[in-house]
Write a protein that holds these residues in place. Structure first.
Motif, mmCIF file in Angstrom:
data_model
loop_
_atom_site.group_PDB
_atom_site.id
_atom_site.type_symbol
_atom_site.label_atom_id
_atom_site.label_comp_id
_atom_site.label_asym_id
_atom_site.label_seq_id
_atom_site.Cartn_x
_atom_site.Cartn_y
_atom_site.Cartn_z
ATOM 1 N N ARG A 297 -0.671 -3.540 3.070
ATOM 2 C CA ARG A 297 -1.432 -3.629 1.849
ATOM 3 C C ARG A 297 -2.914 -3.657 2.202
ATOM 4 N NH1 ARG A 297 -0.727 -8.859 -1.889
ATOM 5 N NH2 ARG A 297 -2.792 -8.229 -2.589
ATOM 6 N N GLY B 177 7.083 -12.712 -0.155
ATOM 7 C CA GLY B 177 7.139 -12.058 -1.453
ATOM 8 C C GLY B 177 7.601 -10.614 -1.398
ATOM 9 N N TYR B 178 7.868 -10.129 -0.182
ATOM 10 C CA TYR B 178 8.277 -8.737 0.008
ATOM 11 C C TYR B 178 9.572 -8.672 0.821
ATOM 12 C CZ TYR B 178 3.311 -7.950 -0.996
ATOM 13 O OH TYR B 178 2.059 -7.942 -1.559
ATOM 14 N N LEU C 213 9.384 -5.546 -4.021
ATOM 15 C CA LEU C 213 8.808 -6.780 -4.535
ATOM 16 C C LEU C 213 9.870 -7.370 -5.458
ATOM 17 C CD1 LEU C 213 6.419 -4.776 -3.828
ATOM 18 C CD2 LEU C 213 5.047 -6.162 -5.394
ATOM 19 N N ALA D 281 7.604 -9.365 -9.021
ATOM 20 C CA ALA D 281 6.181 -9.054 -8.868
ATOM 21 C C ALA D 281 5.298 -10.145 -9.475
ATOM 22 C CB ALA D 281 5.874 -7.711 -9.502
ATOM 23 N N GLN E 203 -0.027 -9.678 -6.191
ATOM 24 C CA GLN E 203 0.464 -8.530 -5.433
ATOM 25 C C GLN E 203 -0.148 -7.222 -5.931
ATOM 26 O OE1 GLN E 203 4.741 -9.478 -5.897
ATOM 27 N NE2 GLN E 203 4.810 -9.702 -3.657
ATOM 28 N N SER F 211 -2.505 -4.474 -5.635
ATOM 29 C CA SER F 211 -3.148 -4.022 -4.405
ATOM 30 C C SER F 211 -2.865 -2.542 -4.189
ATOM 31 C CB SER F 211 -2.589 -4.817 -3.212
ATOM 32 O OG SER F 211 -3.268 -4.511 -2.019
ATOM 33 N N TYR G 243 -1.039 -0.097 -1.601
ATOM 34 C CA TYR G 243 0.018 -0.172 -0.583
ATOM 35 C C TYR G 243 0.066 1.143 0.178
ATOM 36 C CZ TYR G 243 1.442 -4.497 -2.697
ATOM 37 O OH TYR G 243 1.452 -5.799 -3.155
#
Lengths: 117, 113
Positions: free
Chosen positions: B36, B63-64, B78, B81, B85, B87, B89
């Motif tokens: 990210r 979180g992933y 995710l 979500a 988060q 962002s 990627y």
């Protein structure tokens, strides 16, 4: 753990002027070093890399970089900047993954280059 | 030329949704990576995979999750979500032998509202 520092967040140069972007790394062994460029809205493109041997490496688009072990540096240079060089530049150092595979890169926070016409 | 493609350039999801980001490479690379990218923080490694069904945590895996069922495809998931988060990627791939030279996709800009 390895780390990379790019001390300049933003740099502005005039078209035709020379450019030097700074990169300092921290790594216990011989580093593998990289410079990537990211144009707006694009992914990263490899400019050049250093694995071993000659400490001055040539890359694409007229860029070069010099590895200086004593200074833990790998600065990127270009003798004459073109307007199309405006982009974000990332320095990275390579390290083995925990399980020996998937050789990882650790990136610096980037330097945004602006070129004035 | 190596080509790394990502399923979406822009994605907008709601908080709590399950989100899938897909990445496909066409050069038979063993290694694949998810990063990210946030302003002022550069690229941070979330997960990477060096073989089918193999994965390793990067620097910010919380979180992933990821999935690699086929060599050419690497998915970032995710599970629920959250707004933090939001962002850009980026997916990348590389050969095992030349693993440090990574090839990047164009990125997916994810916004979680």
């Amino acid at each position: 753990a390895q780390s990379v520092t790019q001390p300049d967040i933003h740099i502005t140069v005039s078209e035709g002027a020379s450019l030097e972007l700074r990169c300092n790394y921290s790594y216990g062994a011989t580093p593998y070093l990289f410079w990537y460029v990211q144009s707006p809205g694009q992914g990263l493109q490899l400019l050049l890399k250093y694995f071993s041997g000659d400490t001055l490496v040539q890359g694409i688009k007229g860029f070069e970089a010099e590895f200086k072990r004593s200074q833990s540096s790998f600065n990127l240079r270009k003798p004459s900047v073109h307007w199309s060089d405006a982009a974000e530049y990332f320095c990275a150092v390579g390290a083995m993954g925990l399980t020996g595979g998937g050789n990882k890169l650790t990136f610096g926070t980037g330097t945004q280059l602006k070129v004035e016409l | 030329d190596v080509k790394v493609t990502q399923s979406s350039r822009y994605l907008v999801k709601r908080t709590g949704e399950k989100v899938f980001l897909e990445c496909v490479q066409d050069m038979d690379h063993e290694n694949m990576f998810w990063y990210r990218q946030d302003p002022g923080l550069g690229l941070r490694l979330i997960y990477f995979s060096y073989d089918v069904k193999m994965k390793e945590k990067g620097d910010i895996p919380e979180g992933y999750s990821v999935s690699r069922e086929k060599k050419e495809r690497f998915s970032l998931i995710l599970e629920s979500a959250s707004t933090n988060q939001t962002s850009m990627y980026l997916c990348a791939s590389s050969l095992l032998a030349y693993g440090y030279e990574q090839y990047f996709g164009p990125g997916t800009r994810l916004t979680v509202t």
